[in-house]
Design an enzyme around this catalytic site. Structure first.
Site, PDB file in Angstrom:
ATOM      1  N   LYS A  80       0.825  -1.207   0.000  1.00  0.00           N
ATOM      2  CA  LYS A  80       0.000   0.000   0.000  1.00  0.00           C
ATOM      3  C   LYS A  80       0.858   1.255   0.000  1.00  0.00           C
ATOM      4  O   LYS A  80       0.555   2.228  -0.702  1.00  0.00           O
ATOM      5  CB  LYS A  80      -0.934  -0.022   1.211  1.00  0.00           C
ATOM      6  N   ASP A  95     -11.037   2.925   4.556  1.00  0.00           N
ATOM      7  CA  ASP A  95     -11.265   1.477   4.489  1.00  0.00           C
ATOM      8  C   ASP A  95     -12.754   1.154   4.482  1.00  0.00           C
ATOM      9  O   ASP A  95     -13.154   0.026   4.164  1.00  0.00           O
ATOM     10  CB  ASP A  95     -10.587   0.782   5.670  1.00  0.00           C
ATOM     11  N   GLN A  99      -4.325  -1.441   9.861  1.00  0.00           N
ATOM     12  CA  GLN A  99      -4.174  -2.779   9.282  1.00  0.00           C
ATOM     13  C   GLN A  99      -4.699  -3.838  10.248  1.00  0.00           C
ATOM     14  O   GLN A  99      -4.309  -3.880  11.415  1.00  0.00           O
ATOM     15  CB  GLN A  99      -2.701  -3.053   8.955  1.00  0.00           C
TER      16      GLN A  99
END
Length: 329
Positions: free
Chosen positions: A60, A127, A104
């Site tokens: 990412k 997200d 994460q």
């Protein structure tokens, strides 16, 4: 192994599609930088040293650098107290140069994931997992600020697949526009044709993929069924599907005999299976028996190289949308 002549399905190259999207994002980032002196900023928070998480985060961050998005790296030790992690999230919420925050997952067991995700500013939840974003996704007539990246990527793939069917059918009828594959992708990315009326089956009901992608497909006017561990006859339901989303986390669970001829198969699964011929001792496979399914399906995504690259591209797109929303305000 299926030979190229055995494989009837069009194999969707997620890397190529994602690269097209990344190029478009890079152009928009340059425009924002030149016109407003502002670029998107993405903060990626990782706790601990899980190798798979480190790999995902590295991918990412590299993607951010490629398109000109500023990356804010937050690396915390495995034993970090939950309160310290939440304090770090609050710092990022208050930073005007950060337009997207990604924590994460999974987090260590002593940390409440739901609590941490709920502390992320709604305007920076790139997200798409904030309870309010998911709630709006589930409600008719409401739109979340951000859609979850993997489900958003899946829906893009579905639209591309059925738009491609339309384009190829039109070409067969009039035989006047010899589109190259790249030309098709360029056209399809802008066509906005929905999956309206298609029969979609989602295999899996996780909060990260199965549940949100079923909601997205429902918003797109597909007829949606969800197959899960308590479904009595999953094979029957999958056989009726025009679109199959495989997100169960079970290697090659869905057999070729389950697939309706001509169906679109989007494989989200990433599973390691033993393979002594590989240096690593294993290889990655999806939730679908690819070799058998590609003989029957109309379109299919490979693993790896299918949904994964598109998920990262959607994360970049959400971050870009975040800074554009700030500029508009």
């Amino acid at each position: 192994m299926a030979s190229p002549s055995d494989c009837k399905a069009t194999i969707i190259d997620g890397k190529a599609i994602a690269q097209t999207i990344r190029s478009e994002i890079a152009d928009e980032v340059r425009h924002l930088s030149q016109k407003y002196g502002k670029v998107p900023g993405l903060a990626v928070v990782i706790v601990g040293n899980r190798k798979d998480s480190q790999s995902y985060v590295g991918m990412k961050r590299k993607a951010c650098a490629e398109v000109g998005i500023r990356s804010f790296d937050v690396n915390l030790p495995e034993e970090v107290p939950e309160s310290d992690l939440i304090s770090k999230v609050h710092e990022l919420n208050a930073n005007p140069d950060v337009h997207g925050i990604l924590v994460q997952l999974p987090l260590p067991k002593h940390i409440n994931e739901e609590k941490v995700l709920g502390e992320i500013s709604l305007e920076k939840d790139v997200d798409g997992f904030h309870p309010l974003n998911i709630g709006k996704l589930a409600m008719k007539g409401r739109e979340p600020l951000f859609q979850p990246c993997t489900p958003k990527a899946i829906l893009q793939c579905c639209q591309i697949l059925y738009d491609l069917a339309f384009v190829l059918f039109a070409k067969m009828l009039c035989n006047c526009f010899p589109f190259s594959l790249q030309g098709c992708l360029e056209l399809l990315s802008r066509s906005g044709v929905s999956v309206k009326g298609k029969n979609a089956v989602v295999v899996g009901r996780s909060n990260i993929v199965g549940l949100p992608v079923s909601l997205l497909l429902l918003k797109a006017d597909a007829t949606v069924s969800i197959v899960h561990s308590r479904t009595p006859d999953p094979e029957r339901l999958v056989r009726e599907a025009d679109i199959v989303i495989a997100a169960a986390g079970q290697a090659m669970m869905i057999k070729g005999s389950w697939i309706k001829p001509g169906a679109a198969v989007i494989d989200v699964g990433t599973n390691a299976v033993d393979d002594p011929t590989k240096k690593s001792g294993y290889r990655l496979v999806g939730d679908v028996d690819f070799e058998a399914a590609c003989r029957v399906a109309g379109w299919i995504t490979p693993v790896p190289g299918g949904v994964g690259p598109m998920t990262v591209a959607m994360l970049l797109r959400n971050t870009l949308d975040g800074v554009k929303r700030v500029i508009e305000q």
